[in-house]
Design a protein around this motif. Structure first.
Motif, mmCIF file in Angstrom:
data_model
loop_
_atom_site.group_PDB
_atom_site.id
_atom_site.type_symbol
_atom_site.label_atom_id
_atom_site.label_comp_id
_atom_site.label_asym_id
_atom_site.label_seq_id
_atom_site.Cartn_x
_atom_site.Cartn_y
_atom_site.Cartn_z
ATOM 1 N N GLN A 194 0.850 -1.185 0.000
ATOM 2 C CA GLN A 194 0.000 0.000 0.000
ATOM 3 C C GLN A 194 0.882 1.230 0.000
ATOM 4 O O GLN A 194 1.946 1.260 0.609
ATOM 5 C CB GLN A 194 -0.969 0.013 1.180
ATOM 6 N N ALA A 195 0.445 2.234 -0.741
ATOM 7 C CA ALA A 195 1.239 3.450 -0.889
ATOM 8 C C ALA A 195 0.356 4.547 -1.460
ATOM 9 O O ALA A 195 -0.777 4.299 -1.893
ATOM 10 C CB ALA A 195 2.434 3.206 -1.804
ATOM 11 N N GLU A 196 0.869 5.759 -1.461
ATOM 12 C CA GLU A 196 0.181 6.841 -2.148
ATOM 13 C C GLU A 196 0.119 6.504 -3.639
ATOM 14 O O GLU A 196 1.052 5.916 -4.199
ATOM 15 C CB GLU A 196 0.900 8.162 -1.920
ATOM 16 N N SER A 197 -0.978 6.848 -4.262
ATOM 17 C CA SER A 197 -1.239 6.448 -5.642
ATOM 18 C C SER A 197 -0.121 6.866 -6.604
ATOM 19 O O SER A 197 0.368 6.069 -7.410
ATOM 20 C CB SER A 197 -2.573 7.043 -6.110
ATOM 21 N N LEU A 228 4.390 -7.467 6.705
ATOM 22 C CA LEU A 228 4.074 -6.235 5.988
ATOM 23 C C LEU A 228 4.909 -5.133 6.619
ATOM 24 O O LEU A 228 4.595 -4.640 7.707
ATOM 25 C CB LEU A 228 2.581 -5.914 6.102
ATOM 26 N N SER A 229 5.994 -4.767 5.955
ATOM 27 C CA SER A 229 6.975 -3.843 6.530
ATOM 28 C C SER A 229 6.814 -2.435 5.978
ATOM 29 O O SER A 229 6.498 -2.246 4.800
ATOM 30 C CB SER A 229 8.397 -4.331 6.233
ATOM 31 N N ARG A 230 7.044 -1.455 6.840
ATOM 32 C CA ARG A 230 6.951 -0.062 6.416
ATOM 33 C C ARG A 230 8.267 0.366 5.793
ATOM 34 O O ARG A 230 9.341 0.181 6.348
ATOM 35 C CB ARG A 230 6.625 0.840 7.604
ATOM 36 N N VAL A 285 5.123 -2.813 2.353
ATOM 37 C CA VAL A 285 5.330 -3.891 1.390
ATOM 38 C C VAL A 285 5.539 -5.209 2.127
ATOM 39 O O VAL A 285 6.261 -5.264 3.120
ATOM 40 C CB VAL A 285 6.544 -3.610 0.476
ATOM 41 N N ARG A 286 4.898 -6.268 1.620
ATOM 42 C CA ARG A 286 5.062 -7.608 2.181
ATOM 43 C C ARG A 286 5.983 -8.410 1.257
ATOM 44 O O ARG A 286 5.525 -9.144 0.359
ATOM 45 C CB ARG A 286 3.703 -8.309 2.323
ATOM 46 N N CYS A 287 7.291 -8.262 1.449
ATOM 47 C CA CYS A 287 8.269 -8.976 0.624
ATOM 48 C C CYS A 287 9.609 -8.961 1.348
ATOM 49 O O CYS A 287 10.030 -7.921 1.872
ATOM 50 C CB CYS A 287 8.406 -8.316 -0.751
ATOM 51 N N TRP A 288 10.285 -10.127 1.377
ATOM 52 C CA TRP A 288 11.582 -10.194 2.053
ATOM 53 C C TRP A 288 12.601 -9.276 1.402
ATOM 54 O O TRP A 288 13.518 -8.790 2.048
ATOM 55 C CB TRP A 288 12.113 -11.626 2.051
ATOM 56 N N TYR A 289 12.415 -9.020 0.111
ATOM 57 C CA TYR A 289 13.408 -8.230 -0.622
ATOM 58 C C TYR A 289 12.954 -6.790 -0.835
ATOM 59 O O TYR A 289 13.510 -6.070 -1.667
ATOM 60 C CB TYR A 289 13.701 -8.905 -1.966
ATOM 61 N N ALA A 290 11.930 -6.368 -0.077
ATOM 62 C CA ALA A 290 11.412 -5.002 -0.209
ATOM 63 C C ALA A 290 12.486 -3.935 -0.005
ATOM 64 O O ALA A 290 12.538 -2.964 -0.775
ATOM 65 C CB ALA A 290 10.255 -4.777 0.761
ATOM 66 N N PRO A 291 13.378 -4.052 1.016
ATOM 67 C CA PRO A 291 14.404 -3.016 1.183
ATOM 68 C C PRO A 291 15.298 -2.877 -0.045
ATOM 69 O O PRO A 291 15.651 -1.766 -0.451
ATOM 70 C CB PRO A 291 15.199 -3.500 2.403
ATOM 71 N N ASP A 292 15.668 -4.011 -0.665
ATOM 72 C CA ASP A 292 16.497 -3.958 -1.866
ATOM 73 C C ASP A 292 15.731 -3.355 -3.031
ATOM 74 O O ASP A 292 16.266 -2.551 -3.799
ATOM 75 C CB ASP A 292 16.978 -5.364 -2.243
ATOM 76 N N LEU A 293 14.454 -3.740 -3.155
ATOM 77 C CA LEU A 293 13.640 -3.196 -4.235
ATOM 78 C C LEU A 293 13.383 -1.707 -4.023
ATOM 79 O O LEU A 293 13.408 -0.916 -4.970
ATOM 80 C CB LEU A 293 12.303 -3.940 -4.318
ATOM 81 N N VAL A 304 9.784 9.305 -5.622
ATOM 82 C CA VAL A 304 8.614 8.446 -5.689
ATOM 83 C C VAL A 304 8.571 7.465 -4.532
ATOM 84 O O VAL A 304 7.705 6.611 -4.455
ATOM 85 C CB VAL A 304 8.548 7.659 -7.014
ATOM 86 N N ARG A 305 9.509 7.531 -3.589
ATOM 87 C CA ARG A 305 9.429 6.669 -2.413
ATOM 88 C C ARG A 305 8.338 7.212 -1.500
ATOM 89 O O ARG A 305 8.310 8.396 -1.173
ATOM 90 C CB ARG A 305 10.760 6.642 -1.666
ATOM 91 N N ALA A 306 7.437 6.337 -1.078
ATOM 92 C CA ALA A 306 6.309 6.796 -0.241
ATOM 93 C C ALA A 306 5.939 5.742 0.763
ATOM 94 O O ALA A 306 6.193 4.579 0.577
ATOM 95 C CB ALA A 306 5.111 7.131 -1.116
#
Length: 344
Positions: free
Chosen positions: A249-252, A317-319, A326-334, A342-344
């Motif tokens: 989830q994020a700003e549109s 689900l990490s902020r 984002v719910r992903c183990w690799y979210a920080p890398d992504l 555009v980071r929100a």
């Protein structure tokens, strides 16, 4: 400092869905519980438009039915809270919930032909809620009903008031559903695929009508849609669901500019574009797993090109920066690959 209401809900938050978990009781002899929603969490601010997206079977409509208190009889809320304007809807008795549903929370259902009774006139169905919730006389409800039909763009509202649903087109029936949903001036309006099966011109008119009504009444709007173009145009924030979970989830603006979760990226890649020179459109391989196939790890891993052994465990689900979750183990890398703006 921002003040808060009961349950710790911020004043500008109208609805706070917290760790909502729902299961269905199986029909076999085992009477086992089949999961359907898993710790669904999101908020809706006052006056904002929130988009719920994801493939069919991901839990979007079920989440909205839980808010409305209209879950099927076989459904069981196992845990969580639905805090609406400081009150937990799940803690309310049936009579108390009736004072909220249809009055302060309205819903436009997905199929107006099945949602409207074929045995009653448009007028009778439109007046019912107003007479029950607002204690209006029949004459008062009729006058307001005709005015509502006129407000949602129905020509000859006096005639349509006496018609039956089968006498109206799909677009007209959808407008009637909107009139019924807003008849008691709700604070929150849930629109479940409000433009499904409508022609492009009617779709645009319905969406413009919803936008106008929201601005006039200052209500919050939850828009459930498969059309990402509609979501991008209408919504301030977006919640992406997959297999009963919120996965991003994020700003549109931020989400569409640069999605983080592999599933969100795949959804956007699968969106047809008139400017595309590709001979074939991209499609996400496989399908949404059935609840009995969810397993213990990331539910998107069987369709994800980036999946590794680590994905055999369920990611939280990490902020990320700002308002992106984002719910992903690799979210920080992504996330680190996104431009700062555009980071929100």
């Amino acid at each position: 400092m921002e003040t808060t209401r009961k349950w710790g809900v911020a004043v500008n938050e109208l609805l706070d869905v917290r760790d909502l978990t729902v299961a269905f009781q199986s029909k076999d002899k085992s009477k086992s519980l089949i999961p359907a929603l898993d710790s669904v969490t999101f908020t809706i601010k006052r006056g904002e438009t929130l988009g719920l997206v994801g493939e069919s079977g991901c839990g979007k409509t079920l989440s909205s039915l839980a808010v409305m208190g209209l879950l099927p009889e076989s459904a069981r809320v196992q845990s969580g809270q639905l805090v609406f304007d400081g009150e937990d809807l799940l803690a309310l008795k049936a009579a108390e919930h009736n004072k909220v549903r249809g009055v302060r929370i309205g819903m436009i259902f997905q199929d107006p032909m099945t949602s409207l009774s074929p045995y009653y006139t448009i007028g009778n169905q439109l007046m019912e809620g107003m007479r029950y919730h607002l204690a209006m006389t029949k004459r008062q409800a009729k006058e307001r009903g005709i005015e509502l039909l006129r407000r949602v763009g129905i020509p000859e509202p006096e005639r349509v008031f006496t018609d039956y649903p089968a006498q109206l087109s799909g677009g007209m029936r959808q407008r009637v559903m909107i009139a019924i949903a807003i008849s008691c001036e709700p604070d929150l309006l849930i629109a479940d695929e409000p433009t499904t099966a409508l022609d492009v011109t009617t779709q645009a008119q319905i969406l413009e009508l919803l936008g106008d009504l929201q601005r006039e009444k200052g209500m919050s709007l939850v828009l459930i849609s498969h059309d990402l173009g509609v979501i991008a145009e209408m919504c301030q924030r977006v919640v992406v669901m997959y297999a009963g979970q919120v996965i991003e989830q994020a700003e549109s603006k931020a989400l569409f500019a640069s999605p983080t979760h592999p599933y969100t990226r795949a959804l956007l890649a699968a969106t047809p574009r008139l400017s595309s020179k590709q001979e074939r459109f991209y499609s996400i391989p496989g399908s949404v797993p059935a609840p009995t196939e969810w397993g213990t790890g990331c539910r998107f891993r069987s369709r994800c090109e980036q999946a590794t052994d680590t994905c055999g465990e369920m990611p939280p689900l990490s902020r990320m920066d700002g308002q992106r979750y984002v719910r992903c183990w690799y979210a920080p890398d992504l996330q680190s690959t996104l431009p700062k703006e555009v980071r929100a």
